[in-house]
Design an enzyme around this catalytic site. Structure first.
Site, short mmCIF file in Angstrom:
data_model
loop_
_atom_site.label_atom_id
_atom_site.label_comp_id
_atom_site.label_asym_id
_atom_site.label_seq_id
_atom_site.Cartn_x
_atom_site.Cartn_y
_atom_site.Cartn_z
N LYS A 251 0.84 -1.20 0.00
CA LYS A 251 0.00 0.00 0.00
C LYS A 251 0.88 1.26 0.00
O LYS A 251 0.65 2.18 -0.79
CB LYS A 251 -0.92 -0.04 1.23
CG LYS A 251 -1.86 1.12 1.36
CD LYS A 251 -3.08 0.76 2.20
CE LYS A 251 -2.81 0.74 3.69
NZ LYS A 251 -2.50 2.06 4.26
N ARG B 153 2.90 5.90 -3.22
CA ARG B 153 4.04 6.74 -3.61
C ARG B 153 4.32 6.66 -5.10
O ARG B 153 4.75 7.63 -5.71
CB ARG B 153 5.28 6.35 -2.78
CG ARG B 153 5.17 6.85 -1.32
CD ARG B 153 6.15 6.10 -0.43
NE ARG B 153 6.24 6.62 0.93
CZ ARG B 153 5.37 6.38 1.91
NH1 ARG B 153 4.30 5.64 1.69
NH2 ARG B 153 5.57 6.88 3.12
N ARG C 131 -8.49 12.15 12.50
CA ARG C 131 -7.05 11.87 12.64
C ARG C 131 -6.24 13.17 12.64
O ARG C 131 -6.53 14.09 11.89
CB ARG C 131 -6.60 10.91 11.53
CG ARG C 131 -7.33 9.58 11.66
CD ARG C 131 -6.87 8.57 10.69
NE ARG C 131 -5.50 8.16 10.94
CZ ARG C 131 -4.82 7.32 10.15
NH1 ARG C 131 -5.42 6.82 9.08
NH2 ARG C 131 -3.58 6.99 10.43
N SER D 163 7.18 8.73 12.41
CA SER D 163 6.09 8.66 11.43
C SER D 163 6.61 8.89 10.03
O SER D 163 7.14 9.96 9.71
CB SER D 163 5.02 9.72 11.75
OG SER D 163 4.18 9.89 10.63
N ASP E 15 1.71 -1.48 11.95
CA ASP E 15 0.43 -1.89 11.36
C ASP E 15 0.11 -3.37 11.64
O ASP E 15 -1.01 -3.82 11.40
CB ASP E 15 0.43 -1.65 9.84
CG ASP E 15 0.44 -0.16 9.51
OD1 ASP E 15 0.10 0.65 10.38
OD2 ASP E 15 0.82 0.19 8.37
N LYS F 158 -4.54 5.65 14.67
CA LYS F 158 -4.63 4.97 13.37
C LYS F 158 -6.08 5.07 12.86
O LYS F 158 -6.84 5.90 13.33
CB LYS F 158 -4.16 3.52 13.51
CG LYS F 158 -2.67 3.41 13.80
CD LYS F 158 -1.83 3.96 12.66
CE LYS F 158 -0.36 4.00 12.99
NZ LYS F 158 0.43 4.71 11.99
N ARG G 40 -7.72 -3.46 9.20
CA ARG G 40 -6.85 -4.42 9.92
C ARG G 40 -7.57 -5.06 11.11
O ARG G 40 -7.25 -6.18 11.50
CB ARG G 40 -5.55 -3.75 10.34
CG ARG G 40 -4.78 -3.21 9.13
CD ARG G 40 -3.32 -3.01 9.35
NE ARG G 40 -2.77 -2.12 8.34
CZ ARG G 40 -2.42 -2.49 7.10
NH1 ARG G 40 -2.51 -3.74 6.72
NH2 ARG G 40 -1.95 -1.60 6.24
C1 S3P Z 1 2.52 4.74 6.30
C2 S3P Z 1 3.11 5.04 7.50
C3 S3P Z 1 2.59 4.56 8.79
C4 S3P Z 1 1.62 3.40 8.63
C5 S3P Z 1 0.63 3.65 7.53
C6 S3P Z 1 1.34 3.87 6.21
C7 S3P Z 1 3.11 5.29 5.06
O1 S3P Z 1 1.90 5.62 9.43
O2 S3P Z 1 0.95 3.14 9.84
O3 S3P Z 1 -0.24 2.53 7.40
O4 S3P Z 1 2.76 4.81 3.96
O5 S3P Z 1 3.95 6.19 5.16
P1 S3P Z 1 2.68 6.75 10.29
O6 S3P Z 1 3.63 7.41 9.41
O7 S3P Z 1 1.59 7.69 10.75
O8 S3P Z 1 3.32 6.02 11.42
#
Ligand code: S3P
Length: 428
Positions: A23, A28, A123, A168, A316, A343, A389
């Site tokens: 994902k 990206r 969020r 993050s 995750d 989340k 999830r």
């Molecule tokens: C992600 C980063 C994570 C992850 C999310 C996808 C990403 O979140 O939990 O499912 O693609 O950069 P955080 O950056 O908020 O930790």
């Protein structure tokens, strides 16, 4: 929202699955292809709802995107050539789309308005908007920009030297993507390493990004050039079958094409430390993201402690690891994971409440949970909170439960793993 009753009668799992696209990498690939000038081709794209939201947003910015199966092609005039969107950019359930696009749009030439579903509306966005405002971004929104809807007036940005208060990748990526368009060199300092797909993919698109001991730097004014991206399978999706293979009786499951980026592979280490029979066979290719074939067999498991800098490498996977811990001998402690509260839903409360309904011995703590195993699981009605999830955790519980497990909403699983139930049918 559709209810689903799952009655599997404790199958043994056998077979091989090819894990669908990652994902994070799929998002990206479209974002970078849209920023870049020229043509980008993507193979193995995840057709999950979150990634389709990303495609939809960039189409509204005038980027031409074609989808054929899991192949996607993006033809972009480059960020300078985007059209000002006449419609609201709708990011659905996707935190990655919302947060990374804030960083991208902040330094663009267009005005845009972004919103998502009810979960996105709760969020926190200030974690991204605060550093972007320090770079000069013009972003307004509900509660001074904490919540969607958000309005972004693209403008000239200055580089920033930013010490990350939380691990993050979404925050780090938003800053780096804004940094691409900023004057000067943007620096991001991480105490704990978060997933590095952005850094890897920026290099693939021709940018220079340096990283030395958690300090990432990127010179502003660099442009991206379209390229080919091969998306690895998502280890966060594989996680559900890794756990299912370990806890269902007499099982052996092989998962192909699993992305094993070292910033994402914490679950493999945890499974090993709990005594799982797992083998990881790396693929010998030269992709920017490493992949492997992973085989897991039914295993006698013991409790463990999951804490500290491994947390961002498996954040995750904590819902499904909590289910795994209900089948392990002894105590499993998960701590330093307060990020779970922000989340798709509060995953500490959701995991603890739903696993309790199934008969688990589990308690919430301030920053995680404590699970005492092993406990047999019973029939229950599980609330997913619209969180993919949590839905998949409930479905894997159904594989070992005495009796049926009902999910109040199984559709939410399509956010990241549309073929999840077909994959269960293939191996059960
Ligand atoms: C992600 C980063 C994570 C992850 C999310 C996808 C990403 O979140 O939990 O499912 O693609 O950069 P955080 O950056 O908020 O930790």
């Amino acid at each position: 929202m559709s209810e689903k009753i799952l009655q599997y009668d404790k199958p043994s799992l056998q077979g091989t699955l090819t894990i669908p696209g990652d994902k994070s990498v799929s998002h990206r690939s479209v974002m970078f292809g849209a920023i870049a000038t020229g043509k980008t081709t993507v193979e193995g794209f995840l057709l999950g709802e979150d990634c389709l939201s990303t495609i939809d947003c960039f189409r509204k910015l005038g980027v031409k995107i074609d989808v054929e199966g899991t192949n996607v092609s993006i033809d972009s005039p480059g960020i300078e050539g985007w059209q000002e969107p006449t419609e609201v950019l709708y990011t659905g359930n996707s935190g990655t789309t919302t947060r990374l696009m804030l960083g991208i749009l902040a330094g663009s030439n267009v005005h845009s308005v972004m919103t998502g579903d009810a979960s996105i509306g709760k969020r926190p966005m200030r974690r991204v908007i605060d550093p972007l405002r320090q770079m000069g971004a013009h972003i307004t929104g509900r509660a001074d920009g904490q919540y969607t809807p958000l309005a972004i007036q693209g403008t000239a940005l200055q580089a920033i030297d930013y010490h990350m208060p939380v691990a993050s990748a979404q925050v780090k990526s938003a800053i780096l993507l804004a940094g691409l368009r900023a004057k000067g060199t943007t620096i991001v300092r991480e105490n704990e390493v978060s997933r590095d797909h952005t850094e890897r993919m920026l290099r693939q698109f021709g940018a220079q990004v340096d990283e030395v001991s958690g300090v990432i730097s990127l010179k502003g004014g660099q442009t991206l050039t379209g390229t080919h991206v091969s998306v690895p399978g998502d280890i966060s999706s594989a996680a559900f079958f890794l756990v299912a293979g370990a806890i269902c009786e007499n099982s052996k499951v092989t998962l192909e094409n699993v992305g094993v980026n070292p910033t994402r592979d914490g679950i493999i280490e945890v499974l090993q430390s709990m005594g799982a029979a797992i083998t990881v066979l790396p693929n010998e290719d030269n992709q920017s993201e490493p992949t492997a074939t992973i085989t897991i067999e039914t295993s006698a498991l013991k409790g463990t402690t999951i804490e500290g800098d491994i947390i961002p490498r498996l954040i995750d996977e904590i819902p499904i690891l909590a289910l795994l811990a209900t089948q392990a001998n002894g105590k499993t402690i998960i701590k330093d994971a307060e990020e779970l509260k922000v989340k798709e839903t509060d995953r500490i409360t959701a995991v603890v409440d739903e696993l309790k309904k199934l008969g688990a011995t589990i308690e919430a703590t301030e920053d995680g949970m404590i699970i005492e195993g092993p406990t047999p699981l019973r029939s229950a009605s599980i609330k997913t909170y619209g969180d993919h999830r949590i839905g998949m955790m409930g479905a894997v519980a159904a594989l070992i439960a005495d009796g049926a497990v009902t999910l109040d909403d199984a559709e939410c699983i399509a956010v990241s793993y549309p073929s999840f139930f077909e994959h269960i049918e293939e191996v059960k």
